[in-house]
Design a protein around this motif. Structure first.
Motif, mmCIF file in Angstrom:
data_model
loop_
_atom_site.group_PDB
_atom_site.id
_atom_site.type_symbol
_atom_site.label_atom_id
_atom_site.label_comp_id
_atom_site.label_asym_id
_atom_site.label_seq_id
_atom_site.Cartn_x
_atom_site.Cartn_y
_atom_site.Cartn_z
ATOM 1 N N ILE A 72 0.861 -1.182 0.000
ATOM 2 C CA ILE A 72 0.000 0.000 0.000
ATOM 3 C C ILE A 72 0.895 1.227 0.000
ATOM 4 O O ILE A 72 1.786 1.360 0.843
ATOM 5 C CB ILE A 72 -0.915 0.049 1.231
ATOM 6 C CG1 ILE A 72 -1.775 -1.216 1.331
ATOM 7 C CG2 ILE A 72 -1.806 1.295 1.192
ATOM 8 C CD1 ILE A 72 -2.505 -1.351 2.658
ATOM 9 N N ALA A 73 0.676 2.139 -0.952
ATOM 10 C CA ALA A 73 1.429 3.386 -1.011
ATOM 11 C C ALA A 73 0.477 4.558 -0.810
ATOM 12 O O ALA A 73 -0.523 4.687 -1.524
ATOM 13 C CB ALA A 73 2.150 3.525 -2.352
ATOM 14 N N HIS A 92 -3.491 1.366 15.876
ATOM 15 C CA HIS A 92 -4.314 0.160 16.007
ATOM 16 C C HIS A 92 -4.677 -0.392 14.635
ATOM 17 O O HIS A 92 -4.678 -1.619 14.422
ATOM 18 C CB HIS A 92 -5.582 0.489 16.799
ATOM 19 C CG HIS A 92 -6.526 -0.670 16.926
ATOM 20 N ND1 HIS A 92 -6.255 -1.778 17.708
ATOM 21 C CD2 HIS A 92 -7.737 -0.910 16.347
ATOM 22 C CE1 HIS A 92 -7.243 -2.635 17.612
ATOM 23 N NE2 HIS A 92 -8.153 -2.146 16.798
ATOM 24 N N TRP A 93 -4.972 0.488 13.691
ATOM 25 C CA TRP A 93 -5.331 0.060 12.333
ATOM 26 C C TRP A 93 -4.175 -0.697 11.689
ATOM 27 O O TRP A 93 -4.374 -1.750 11.070
ATOM 28 C CB TRP A 93 -5.712 1.284 11.506
ATOM 29 C CG TRP A 93 -6.060 0.978 10.089
ATOM 30 C CD1 TRP A 93 -7.244 0.500 9.612
ATOM 31 C CD2 TRP A 93 -5.204 1.142 8.941
ATOM 32 N NE1 TRP A 93 -7.185 0.348 8.246
ATOM 33 C CE2 TRP A 93 -5.943 0.730 7.814
ATOM 34 C CE3 TRP A 93 -3.900 1.602 8.762
ATOM 35 C CZ2 TRP A 93 -5.412 0.764 6.522
ATOM 36 C CZ3 TRP A 93 -3.373 1.631 7.483
ATOM 37 C CH2 TRP A 93 -4.127 1.214 6.383
ATOM 38 N N LEU A 94 -2.962 -0.183 11.855
ATOM 39 C CA LEU A 94 -1.793 -0.828 11.248
ATOM 40 C C LEU A 94 -1.558 -2.229 11.810
ATOM 41 O O LEU A 94 -1.022 -3.090 11.104
ATOM 42 C CB LEU A 94 -0.548 0.030 11.476
ATOM 43 C CG LEU A 94 -0.317 1.194 10.516
ATOM 44 C CD1 LEU A 94 0.902 1.991 10.955
ATOM 45 C CD2 LEU A 94 -0.133 0.707 9.081
ATOM 46 N N SER A 98 -1.533 -6.510 6.981
ATOM 47 C CA SER A 98 -0.404 -7.387 6.676
ATOM 48 C C SER A 98 0.434 -6.872 5.512
ATOM 49 O O SER A 98 1.576 -7.293 5.325
ATOM 50 C CB SER A 98 -0.909 -8.799 6.353
ATOM 51 O OG SER A 98 -1.790 -8.779 5.233
ATOM 52 N N ALA A 99 -0.111 -5.952 4.716
ATOM 53 C CA ALA A 99 0.601 -5.425 3.545
ATOM 54 C C ALA A 99 1.745 -4.507 3.966
ATOM 55 O O ALA A 99 1.704 -3.878 5.037
ATOM 56 C CB ALA A 99 -0.371 -4.663 2.644
ATOM 57 N N GLU A 100 2.754 -4.427 3.124
ATOM 58 C CA GLU A 100 3.819 -3.442 3.296
ATOM 59 C C GLU A 100 3.225 -2.051 3.071
ATOM 60 O O GLU A 100 2.475 -1.833 2.118
ATOM 61 C CB GLU A 100 4.936 -3.709 2.291
ATOM 62 C CG GLU A 100 6.047 -2.675 2.287
ATOM 63 C CD GLU A 100 7.023 -2.885 1.149
ATOM 64 O OE1 GLU A 100 7.912 -2.034 0.984
ATOM 65 O OE2 GLU A 100 6.885 -3.885 0.412
ATOM 66 N N LEU A 119 6.470 2.183 13.409
ATOM 67 C CA LEU A 119 5.286 1.359 13.161
ATOM 68 C C LEU A 119 5.459 0.467 11.933
ATOM 69 O O LEU A 119 4.516 -0.222 11.530
ATOM 70 C CB LEU A 119 4.053 2.258 12.966
ATOM 71 C CG LEU A 119 3.686 3.171 14.133
ATOM 72 C CD1 LEU A 119 2.487 4.047 13.759
ATOM 73 C CD2 LEU A 119 3.369 2.359 15.382
ATOM 74 N N GLY A 120 6.637 0.513 11.325
ATOM 75 C CA GLY A 120 6.897 -0.315 10.151
ATOM 76 C C GLY A 120 6.516 0.326 8.839
ATOM 77 O O GLY A 120 6.491 -0.346 7.804
#
Length: 212
Positions: A72-73, A92-94, A98-100, A119-120
């Motif tokens: 996701i960009a 919390h949403w993140l 599972s997507a980058e 948060l990655g």
């Protein structure tokens, strides 16, 4: 109903939410969500409904469930302002994604990249893939087709009896596609098509090409 464009032998699907999916790269592209804007307005006395805060997250969940992307960009202005309580909702949403996730920095993205990276979320000024350039502000660069946001493009559609609608749209010119603002309460900047420009208006249920 979606609409698919073919560019440089690649397929890009325009979704009624305002998001776009690049089939070959399994990449979902979203621009100008402006998380935190509702809380920001409410803090300063604007009468924005409290339940509007969750609207952006619900909308993102729906389009992610539709395409099931591996990446996701966000093309800038993911968060509207400095930290507020919507940041906790974003965290919390993140946790359930599972997507980058990649953020192309926009002019409203004033929160430290370190907060996102913790948060990655990978933060970058632009993305270059194959013949395509992804930026926040529209940009012309020789040899590339540019995808961007920032403008919040919209068009006026006039009917009989002086009736008119202002609708958000994907606005395509020769070497560029500007995505509509994804977020709630973001407004529209009305553009006037010229020459071979193509306009794809978005409604709640479909993407409609006005050139058709």
């Amino acid at each position: 109903m979606t609409k698919t464009l073919s560019l440089y032998n690649q397929n890009f699907t325009l979704h009624p939410s305002g998001a776009m999916f690049w089939e070959e790269e399994d990449l979902l592209v979203i621009s100008d969500v402006h998380l935190g804007k509702v809380s920001h307005f409410r803090k300063f006395g604007s009468a924005v409904p409290q339940n509007a805060i969750v609207g952006n997250f619900q909308k993102m969940n729906e389009v992610i469930a539709f395409f099931e992307p591996s990446k996701i960009a966000f093309l800038g202005d993911l968060f509207h302002s400095s930290l507020n309580k919507e940041w906790l909702l974003f965290e919390h949403w993140l946790e359930n994604i599972s997507a980058e996730v990649i953020l192309v920095e926009g002019n409203h993205d004033i929160i430290s990249p370190l907060k996102y990276e913790a948060l990655g979320v990978f933060v970058t000024p632009e993305i270059v893939l194959k013949n395509f350039l992804f930026t926040h502000h529209p940009e012309e660069r020789h040899g590339f087709f540019n995808f961007s946001g920032h403008i919040h493009p919209g068009v006026k559609i006039r009917g009989r009896g002086r009736q008119q609608l202002k609708l958000s749209c994907f606005f395509k010119s020769k070497d560029q596609l500007i995505l509509p603002a994804f977020g709630e309460f973001t407004g529209k900047h009305i553009l006037i098509p010229q020459g071979d420009d193509e306009v794809y208006v978005v409604t709640k249920e479909e993407v409609i090409c006005l050139n058709d």
